[in-house]
Design a protein around this motif. Structure first.
Motif, PDB file in Angstrom:
ATOM      1  N   GLN A 242       8.843 -15.292  21.981  1.00  0.00           N
ATOM      2  CA  GLN A 242       7.675 -14.674  21.358  1.00  0.00           C
ATOM      3  C   GLN A 242       6.562 -14.403  22.359  1.00  0.00           C
ATOM      4  OE1 GLN A 242       6.160 -16.506  17.752  1.00  0.00           O
ATOM      5  NE2 GLN A 242       4.294 -15.267  17.822  1.00  0.00           N
ATOM      6  N   SER A 243       6.473 -15.205  23.409  1.00  0.00           N
ATOM      7  CA  SER A 243       5.413 -14.960  24.396  1.00  0.00           C
ATOM      8  C   SER A 243       5.579 -13.583  25.036  1.00  0.00           C
ATOM      9  CB  SER A 243       5.411 -16.056  25.465  1.00  0.00           C
ATOM     10  OG  SER A 243       6.552 -15.971  26.301  1.00  0.00           O
TER      11      SER A 243
ATOM     12  N   PHE B 164      -0.487 -16.695  22.988  1.00  0.00           N
ATOM     13  CA  PHE B 164      -0.530 -16.807  21.527  1.00  0.00           C
ATOM     14  C   PHE B 164      -1.964 -16.858  20.993  1.00  0.00           C
ATOM     15  CE2 PHE B 164       3.610 -18.259  22.743  1.00  0.00           C
ATOM     16  CZ  PHE B 164       4.454 -17.895  21.712  1.00  0.00           C
TER      17      PHE B 164
ATOM     18  N   ASN C  60       4.491 -11.053  22.384  1.00  0.00           N
ATOM     19  CA  ASN C  60       3.030 -11.027  22.255  1.00  0.00           C
ATOM     20  C   ASN C  60       2.373 -10.242  23.378  1.00  0.00           C
ATOM     21  OD1 ASN C  60       3.354 -12.597  20.004  1.00  0.00           O
ATOM     22  ND2 ASN C  60       2.233 -14.371  20.769  1.00  0.00           N
TER      23      ASN C  60
ATOM     24  N   LEU D  99       0.040 -12.727  16.043  1.00  0.00           N
ATOM     25  CA  LEU D  99       0.513 -13.325  17.297  1.00  0.00           C
ATOM     26  C   LEU D  99       0.621 -14.844  17.214  1.00  0.00           C
ATOM     27  CD1 LEU D  99      -1.405 -11.235  19.995  1.00  0.00           C
ATOM     28  CD2 LEU D  99       0.729 -10.722  18.783  1.00  0.00           C
ATOM     29  N   THR D 100       0.372 -15.409  16.050  1.00  0.00           N
ATOM     30  CA  THR D 100       0.487 -16.856  15.839  1.00  0.00           C
ATOM     31  C   THR D 100       1.914 -17.334  16.078  1.00  0.00           C
ATOM     32  OG1 THR D 100      -1.255 -16.758  14.169  1.00  0.00           O
ATOM     33  CG2 THR D 100       0.195 -18.687  14.096  1.00  0.00           C
ATOM     34  N   PHE D 101       2.063 -18.547  16.566  1.00  0.00           N
ATOM     35  CA  PHE D 101       3.382 -19.172  16.654  1.00  0.00           C
ATOM     36  C   PHE D 101       3.696 -19.762  15.282  1.00  0.00           C
ATOM     37  CE2 PHE D 101       6.193 -22.778  18.218  1.00  0.00           C
ATOM     38  CZ  PHE D 101       7.302 -21.955  18.403  1.00  0.00           C
TER      39      PHE D 101
ATOM     40  N   ILE E  76       9.079 -20.125  21.694  1.00  0.00           N
ATOM     41  CA  ILE E  76       7.860 -19.851  22.462  1.00  0.00           C
ATOM     42  C   ILE E  76       8.149 -18.840  23.566  1.00  0.00           C
ATOM     43  CG2 ILE E  76       6.264 -20.846  24.152  1.00  0.00           C
ATOM     44  CD1 ILE E  76       6.198 -23.382  22.433  1.00  0.00           C
TER      45      ILE E  76
END
Length: 421
Positions: A124-125, A287, A128, A294-296, A121
């Protein structure tokens, strides 16, 4: 040897076990409160809560009934695109007791995967939001789990050395017992702050790294620095959560609200596997988008399992009962008395206590492979007590149903072992 024990010896590969030299696994047939009962009817006081997971005692009837009732209506459903009441209510109830700002709950399978989720998370945040940050900072002597991301965040050790070439690089901050992580974090932010995706810590207790306890001021200092720099702080509360350090979470002791919290072990009272990662609304919103890219993209087959959620809801209700808080205070007092009894022995060093967790070191070798731990474990088993020292580090983490007299008896066993040295 019974038929099923022979099958175990022939076919089962046990964790953290060197089968070339290990004795036969102790056959357990049932649990009763703070005790385990083996195939010969011998009772073992579970002084380590069966790897720190059991909160309220083995075979607790209320948790068992909650699981049975849930199993009669819904045992499992895919959690992508579907939901169910036990998970929704558990998420809301966890948010109610977590530090402020943690408003989104992601379910997984265990502590290691809860850590994987938090790290992913955090990284990736940033992506994103259009920024590449991949560096994770972690403490020396930390342990965060056995999957690859969690191993990477953990300190290099006998647990990870076989996989060193496959782990990602982590910025190491000094163990607060041995150095100054705050000064190191200041320098890291100054020199590499633009690369830093997150800082991960075990709050107040480096557990599997040797039950190393550090001060609340250090945790507050890490939070202050990460907040000022806009860097997410991950609190790995897998071992420390759900009352183990006194309050609900170790972060509560320091008045710290992290951006991500990892939970497992005691979350279901020790009945079923469940991992939980709590995140701030701010992270969640990075997200949420009409862009599916942009999905987790993370999930587990048993994510949000209804049976585990039902167990967790009941365990949390028991934990919030004032009687449980009173029991934890009594455990802490019993530890104080016990530590005072063993502290005078010349082999005992660094007696320490944090809520319901007590520990001390033995001057008889050092590290996880020190044989004294196995020797104490075997002696204690013969005396009706389950202990599993971390090499030369002895610790007690009993379930909350244990009595002060029972804790005193465990320290008596340790005293008798020390008399043999």
């Amino acid at each position: 040897m019974s038929t099923w024990q022979a099958l175990d010896e022939r076919f089962v590969w046990h964790p953290y076990t060197q089968h070339g030299i290990a004795p036969r696994a102790t056959p357990i047939v049932r649990g009763e409160g703070a005790y385990l009962v083996d195939a010969d009817g011998n009772r073992l006081l579970d002084a380590i809560s069966s790897w720190w997971v059991n909160l309220h005692g083995h075979a607790h009837p209320e948790i068992a009934d909650a699981i049975a009732q849930q199993a009669r209506s819904l045992e499992q459903v895919i959690f992508a695109g579907f939901t169910h009441e036990p998970a929704a209510r558990l998420a809301a109830e966890l948010v109610e007791v977590l530090p402020d700002g943690l408003e989104r709950i992601f379910f997984s399978d265990d502590g290691s995967t809860a850590v994987e989720v938090a790290i992913k998370i955090a990284i990736q945040s940033w992506r994103n939001r259009g920024e590449r940050r991949t560096l994770i900072a972690a403490l020396d002597n930390a342990y965060h789990g056995d999957t690859f991301g969690a191993m990477s965040a953990s300190a290099p050790s006998v647990f990870t050395e076989a996989f060193g070439d496959h782990l990602f690089q982590v910025a190491r901050l000094p163990d607060p017992i041995e150095g100054d992580p705050l000064d190191a974090l200041d320098r890291l932010i100054e020199t590499r702050g633009g690369e830093l995706a997150a800082v991960i810590v075990e709050p107040l207790l480096l557990a599997a790294g040797g039950m190393r306890m550090y001060g609340e001021d250090v945790l507050r200092g890490i939070r202050e620095r990460t907040r000022a720099a806009g860097i997410p702080l991950i609190a790995d509360e897998v071992a420390t959560g759900f009352g183990r350090t006194g309050p609900m979470f170790a972060c509560d002791r320091a008045g710290v609200a992290p951006d991500l919290v990892c939970m497992s072990k005691g979350v279901t009272g020790g009945f079923l596997p469940l991992g939980v990662t709590a995140a701030t609304a701010e992270l969640f919103e990075t997200f949420r988008s009409p862009d599916r890219a942009l999905t987790f993209f993370h999930g587990h087959s048993f994510t949000g399992n209804p049976l585990a959620c039902a167990a967790a809801r009941t365990s949390l209700r028991l934990l919030l009962d004032p009687a449980c808080a009173k029991a934890r205070v009594a455990i802490e007092a019993a530890h104080e008395d016990g530590l005072a009894r063993v502290a005078s022995h010349p082999m005992v060093t660094r007696p320490r206590l944090l809520g319901t967790i007590a520990a001390f070191d033995l001057e008889a070798g050092e590290g996880y492979l020190a044989p004294v731990g196995r020797e104490l474990a075997a002696f204690a088993r013969g005396e009706g007590v389950l202990l599993r020292p971390l090499g030369n580090v002895v610790y007690l983490i009993p379930p909350y149903c244990v009595t002060p007299d029972e804790i005193g008896g465990v320290y008596g066993v340790i005293e008798r072992f020390l008399e043999t040295r």
